[in-house]
Design a protein around this motif. Structure first.
Motif, PDB file in Angstrom:
ATOM      1  N   UNK A  94      18.894  67.204 119.902  1.00 45.18           N
ATOM      2  CA  UNK A  94      18.768  65.845 119.366  1.00 45.18           C
ATOM      3  C   UNK A  94      18.656  65.896 117.848  1.00 45.18           C
ATOM      4  N   UNK A  95      19.370  65.002 117.198  1.00 47.37           N
ATOM      5  CA  UNK A  95      19.305  64.863 115.745  1.00 47.37           C
ATOM      6  C   UNK A  95      18.948  63.404 115.448  1.00 47.37           C
ATOM      7  N   UNK A  96      17.856  63.214 114.733  1.00 46.17           N
ATOM      8  CA  UNK A  96      17.402  61.876 114.364  1.00 46.17           C
ATOM      9  C   UNK A  96      17.527  61.739 112.854  1.00 46.17           C
ATOM     10  N   UNK A  97      18.241  60.699 112.414  1.00 45.03           N
ATOM     11  CA  UNK A  97      18.345  60.395 110.987  1.00 45.03           C
ATOM     12  C   UNK A  97      17.432  59.206 110.735  1.00 45.03           C
ATOM     13  N   UNK A  98      16.520  59.385 109.798  1.00 44.43           N
ATOM     14  CA  UNK A  98      15.521  58.343 109.553  1.00 44.43           C
ATOM     15  C   UNK A  98      15.189  58.232 108.077  1.00 44.43           C
ATOM     16  N   UNK A  99      14.459  57.189 107.758  1.00 48.22           N
ATOM     17  CA  UNK A  99      13.957  56.994 106.410  1.00 48.22           C
ATOM     18  C   UNK A  99      12.503  56.552 106.521  1.00 48.22           C
ATOM     19  N   UNK A 100      11.898  56.282 105.428  1.00 46.24           N
ATOM     20  CA  UNK A 100      10.546  55.721 105.385  1.00 46.24           C
ATOM     21  C   UNK A 100      10.602  54.461 104.535  1.00 46.24           C
ATOM     22  N   UNK A 101       9.563  53.658 104.611  1.00 50.00           N
ATOM     23  CA  UNK A 101       9.591  52.397 103.870  1.00 50.00           C
ATOM     24  C   UNK A 101       9.697  52.632 102.365  1.00 50.00           C
ATOM     25  N   UNK A 129      16.053  67.967 115.551  1.00 45.50           N
ATOM     26  CA  UNK A 129      16.075  68.026 114.093  1.00 45.50           C
ATOM     27  C   UNK A 129      15.912  66.618 113.554  1.00 45.50           C
ATOM     28  N   UNK A 130      15.222  66.513 112.426  1.00 40.43           N
ATOM     29  CA  UNK A 130      15.034  65.213 111.775  1.00 40.43           C
ATOM     30  C   UNK A 130      15.605  65.295 110.371  1.00 40.43           C
ATOM     31  N   UNK A 131      16.517  64.399 110.066  1.00 43.29           N
ATOM     32  CA  UNK A 131      17.081  64.296 108.725  1.00 43.29           C
ATOM     33  C   UNK A 131      16.445  63.088 108.056  1.00 43.29           C
ATOM     34  N   UNK A 132      15.678  63.335 107.004  1.00 44.42           N
ATOM     35  CA  UNK A 132      15.035  62.262 106.255  1.00 44.42           C
ATOM     36  C   UNK A 132      15.955  61.893 105.096  1.00 44.42           C
ATOM     37  N   UNK A 133      16.391  60.631 105.063  1.00 44.88           N
ATOM     38  CA  UNK A 133      17.312  60.177 104.026  1.00 44.88           C
ATOM     39  C   UNK A 133      16.699  59.002 103.274  1.00 44.88           C
ATOM     40  N   UNK A 134      17.173  58.793 102.051  1.00 49.02           N
ATOM     41  CA  UNK A 134      16.676  57.681 101.240  1.00 49.02           C
ATOM     42  C   UNK A 134      17.789  56.708 100.897  1.00 49.02           C
TER      43      UNK A 134
END
Length: 154
Positions: A94-101, A129-134
């Motif tokens: 699983x690959x999760x692409x996410x951001x934060x506020x 895996x988690x991809x943190x993007x802005x």
């Protein structure tokens, strides 16, 4: 050079209905219904959704796991908050692409690790895996209607 313009208003009690369109001679020719172009499409049986695709059991289990993670400052889960940009599940990975506020969010270090842990614990997911993007940056318009309703924004 200033010309004064006046608007004339006329009041009426009723208006005569316009004449209806008529076809002279009527229609005497009948037409045979042509083959329905959707006939073959509608006869097809629905095919099953793969487990890792949207609507599949494993994909939906990953989404449910994400909905159990709440933002510590806002009482809404991160999925409905619009922080999850993408979920891909392929053969147990699983690959999760996410951001934060915001990049200065107090959980910037811990939230991706929690997402990775929760998604990795879903039965059928071997690795996560988690991809943190802005980019694109998060904004309140990314929230689901449920989240907006919860926060009194609807």
């Amino acid at each position: 050079m200033n010309e004064e313009r006046k608007i004339v208003v006329e009041e009426v009690d009723s208006v005569e209905a316009p004449p209806k369109a008529r076809v002279e001679g009527g229609v005497t020719e009948t037409f045979e219904r042509k083959r329905d172009y959707l006939e073959g499409f509608l006869a097809q049986k629905p095919q099953g959704v793969a487990s890792g695709e949207p609507g599949g059991a494993l994909y939906e289990a990953v989404v449910e796991a994400l909905k159990e993670i709440y933002d510590p400052e806002i009482p809404v889960n991160i999925y409905d908050l619009g922080l999850i940009y993408g979920v891909e599940v392929n053969e147990g990975h699983a690959v999760v692409t996410m951001t934060l506020t915001t990049p200065h969010c107090p959980v910037a270090e811990s939230m991706p690790a929690e997402v990775e842990l929760r998604v990795g614990s879903v039965p059928g997911v071997g690795t996560a895996d988690v991809n943190l993007v802005w980019d694109p940056p998060w904004d309140p318009q990314k929230m689901s209607d449920d989240a907006k309703l919860e926060l009194g924004m609807l």
